[in-house]
Motif scaffolding. Structure first.
Motif, mmCIF file in Angstrom:
data_model
loop_
_atom_site.group_PDB
_atom_site.id
_atom_site.type_symbol
_atom_site.label_atom_id
_atom_site.label_comp_id
_atom_site.label_asym_id
_atom_site.label_seq_id
_atom_site.Cartn_x
_atom_site.Cartn_y
_atom_site.Cartn_z
ATOM 1 N N MET A 1 4.101 5.981 -2.003
ATOM 2 C CA MET A 1 3.636 4.968 -3.045
ATOM 3 C C MET A 1 2.589 4.746 -3.373
ATOM 4 O O MET A 1 2.097 4.341 -1.757
ATOM 5 N N GLN A 2 2.037 4.998 -4.142
ATOM 6 C CA GLN A 2 0.498 4.026 -3.877
ATOM 7 C C GLN A 2 -0.259 3.402 -5.209
ATOM 8 O O GLN A 2 0.739 3.378 -6.275
ATOM 9 N N PHE A 3 -0.417 1.968 -4.813
ATOM 10 C CA PHE A 3 -0.960 1.274 -5.802
ATOM 11 C C PHE A 3 -2.245 1.392 -5.882
ATOM 12 O O PHE A 3 -2.875 0.779 -4.572
ATOM 13 N N TYR A 4 -3.267 1.834 -6.592
ATOM 14 C CA TYR A 4 -4.684 1.446 -7.070
ATOM 15 C C TYR A 4 -4.910 0.181 -8.248
ATOM 16 O O TYR A 4 -4.461 -0.036 -8.720
ATOM 17 N N THR A 5 -5.949 -0.693 -8.107
ATOM 18 C CA THR A 5 -6.459 -1.959 -8.378
ATOM 19 C C THR A 5 -7.571 -2.603 -8.057
ATOM 20 O O THR A 5 -8.026 -2.644 -6.884
ATOM 21 N N PRO A 6 -8.926 -2.527 -8.985
ATOM 22 C CA PRO A 6 -10.351 -3.670 -8.755
ATOM 23 C C PRO A 6 -9.403 -4.570 -8.005
ATOM 24 O O PRO A 6 -10.396 -5.877 -8.331
ATOM 25 N N SER A 7 -8.507 -5.313 -7.940
ATOM 26 C CA SER A 7 -7.912 -7.061 -8.688
ATOM 27 C C SER A 7 -7.744 -7.299 -6.565
ATOM 28 O O SER A 7 -6.693 -6.706 -6.247
ATOM 29 N N THR A 19 6.263 -5.733 1.830
ATOM 30 C CA THR A 19 6.671 -6.910 3.386
ATOM 31 C C THR A 19 7.644 -7.069 2.767
ATOM 32 O O THR A 19 8.639 -6.779 3.613
ATOM 33 N N ASN A 20 8.155 -7.750 1.721
ATOM 34 C CA ASN A 20 9.385 -8.032 1.165
ATOM 35 C C ASN A 20 10.910 -7.513 1.379
ATOM 36 O O ASN A 20 11.620 -8.068 2.057
ATOM 37 N N LEU A 21 10.077 -6.155 0.796
ATOM 38 C CA LEU A 21 11.282 -5.715 0.630
ATOM 39 C C LEU A 21 11.411 -4.407 1.876
ATOM 40 O O LEU A 21 12.855 -3.816 2.218
ATOM 41 N N THR A 22 10.127 -4.292 3.005
ATOM 42 C CA THR A 22 10.128 -3.077 3.698
ATOM 43 C C THR A 22 9.972 -3.569 5.106
ATOM 44 O O THR A 22 9.928 -3.000 6.370
ATOM 45 N N VAL A 23 9.559 -5.159 5.065
ATOM 46 C CA VAL A 23 9.586 -5.630 6.321
ATOM 47 C C VAL A 23 8.553 -5.898 7.722
ATOM 48 O O VAL A 23 8.346 -5.399 8.423
ATOM 49 N N HIS A 24 7.214 -4.791 6.458
ATOM 50 C CA HIS A 24 6.364 -4.403 7.944
ATOM 51 C C HIS A 24 5.131 -4.584 7.130
ATOM 52 O O HIS A 24 5.858 -4.226 5.201
ATOM 53 N N PRO A 25 3.837 -4.363 7.252
ATOM 54 C CA PRO A 25 3.045 -4.505 6.162
ATOM 55 C C PRO A 25 2.517 -2.758 5.214
ATOM 56 O O PRO A 25 2.482 -2.598 6.359
ATOM 57 N N PRO A 26 2.288 -3.027 3.950
ATOM 58 C CA PRO A 26 1.573 -1.596 3.691
ATOM 59 C C PRO A 26 0.817 -1.623 3.857
ATOM 60 O O PRO A 26 0.061 -2.492 4.678
ATOM 61 N N THR A 27 -0.026 -0.492 3.959
ATOM 62 C CA THR A 27 -1.413 -0.105 4.358
ATOM 63 C C THR A 27 -2.107 -0.676 2.776
ATOM 64 O O THR A 27 -2.016 0.144 2.086
ATOM 65 N N LEU A 28 -3.118 -1.379 3.893
ATOM 66 C CA LEU A 28 -4.257 -1.424 2.595
ATOM 67 C C LEU A 28 -5.562 -0.881 2.693
ATOM 68 O O LEU A 28 -5.944 -1.528 3.522
ATOM 69 N N PHE A 29 -6.209 -0.303 2.174
ATOM 70 C CA PHE A 29 -7.777 0.146 2.081
ATOM 71 C C PHE A 29 -8.449 -0.189 0.818
ATOM 72 O O PHE A 29 -8.260 -0.469 -0.068
ATOM 73 N N ARG A 30 -9.391 -0.560 1.144
ATOM 74 C CA ARG A 30 -11.176 -1.208 0.177
ATOM 75 C C ARG A 30 -11.758 -0.448 0.688
ATOM 76 O O ARG A 30 -12.342 0.379 1.052
ATOM 77 N N PHE A 31 -12.003 0.120 -1.119
ATOM 78 C CA PHE A 31 -12.880 1.184 -0.965
ATOM 79 C C PHE A 31 -14.026 0.355 -1.866
ATOM 80 O O PHE A 31 -14.697 -0.672 -2.019
ATOM 81 N N PRO A 32 -14.871 1.578 -1.496
ATOM 82 C CA PRO A 32 -16.646 0.963 -1.162
ATOM 83 C C PRO A 32 -17.188 0.256 -2.350
ATOM 84 O O PRO A 32 -18.174 -0.787 -2.544
ATOM 85 N N GLY A 33 -16.653 1.019 -3.772
ATOM 86 C CA GLY A 33 -17.264 0.179 -5.000
ATOM 87 C C GLY A 33 -16.022 -1.209 -5.092
ATOM 88 O O GLY A 33 -16.337 -2.052 -6.521
ATOM 89 N N GLY A 34 -15.412 -1.172 -4.490
ATOM 90 C CA GLY A 34 -14.807 -2.916 -5.380
ATOM 91 C C GLY A 34 -13.091 -3.247 -5.337
ATOM 92 O O GLY A 34 -12.868 -3.679 -4.906
ATOM 93 N N GLY A 35 -12.601 -1.711 -4.795
ATOM 94 C CA GLY A 35 -11.447 -1.089 -5.321
ATOM 95 C C GLY A 35 -10.376 -1.448 -4.226
ATOM 96 O O GLY A 35 -11.203 -1.571 -3.257
ATOM 97 N N ALA A 45 7.713 6.460 -6.208
ATOM 98 C CA ALA A 45 6.138 6.073 -6.687
ATOM 99 C C ALA A 45 7.080 5.557 -7.925
ATOM 100 O O ALA A 45 6.305 4.787 -8.580
ATOM 101 N N ALA A 46 8.063 6.161 -8.219
ATOM 102 C CA ALA A 46 9.066 4.904 -9.081
ATOM 103 C C ALA A 46 9.160 3.536 -8.301
ATOM 104 O O ALA A 46 9.173 2.808 -9.594
ATOM 105 N N ALA A 47 9.770 3.506 -7.729
ATOM 106 C CA ALA A 47 10.153 1.873 -7.230
ATOM 107 C C ALA A 47 8.662 1.250 -7.046
ATOM 108 O O ALA A 47 9.004 -0.313 -7.239
ATOM 109 N N GLY A 48 7.766 1.520 -7.134
ATOM 110 C CA GLY A 48 6.146 1.094 -6.586
ATOM 111 C C GLY A 48 5.737 0.864 -8.512
ATOM 112 O O GLY A 48 5.566 -0.239 -8.517
ATOM 113 N N GLN A 49 6.052 1.827 -9.762
ATOM 114 C CA GLN A 49 6.112 1.358 -10.858
ATOM 115 C C GLN A 49 6.858 0.081 -11.402
ATOM 116 O O GLN A 49 6.482 -0.628 -12.088
#
Length: 82
Positions: A1-7, A19-35, A45-49
């Motif tokens: 599951m991946q979630f993209y946002t500029p915020s 983290t509350n659901l899986t008991v471990h932190p997800p991987t975070l990526f920061r894009f050069p443009g700020g996303g 993906a359905a669970a992420g939605q």
């Protein structure tokens, strides 16, 4: 599951919910443009939605539980207020 946002705030809230659901932190990526991207391999993906819909409805990120996500998957995001 991946979630993209500029915020940064939305990515942080999504990360807390995962983290509350899986008991471990997800991987975070920061894009050069700020996303931001939040990635969690153990969820579909359905669970992420479903998590995204719960957050959009105003559910606090630290209050989202597995049964809530399952219920949202079953309902499918339909509007029950009609």
């Amino acid at each position: 599951m991946q979630f993209y946002t500029p915020s940064k705030r939305k990515s942080r809230h999504f990360s807390i919910a995962l983290t509350n659901l899986t008991v471990h932190p997800p991987t975070l990526f920061r894009f050069p443009g700020g996303g931001w991207a939040v990635q969690e391999e153990s969820l579909s993906a359905a669970a992420g939605q479903a998590i995204g819909r719960l957050l959009a409805c105003g559910v606090r990120c630290d209050r989202i539980t597995g049964p809530m996500v399952l219920a949202e998957l079953v309902v499918g995001g339909s509007d029950l207020t009609a």
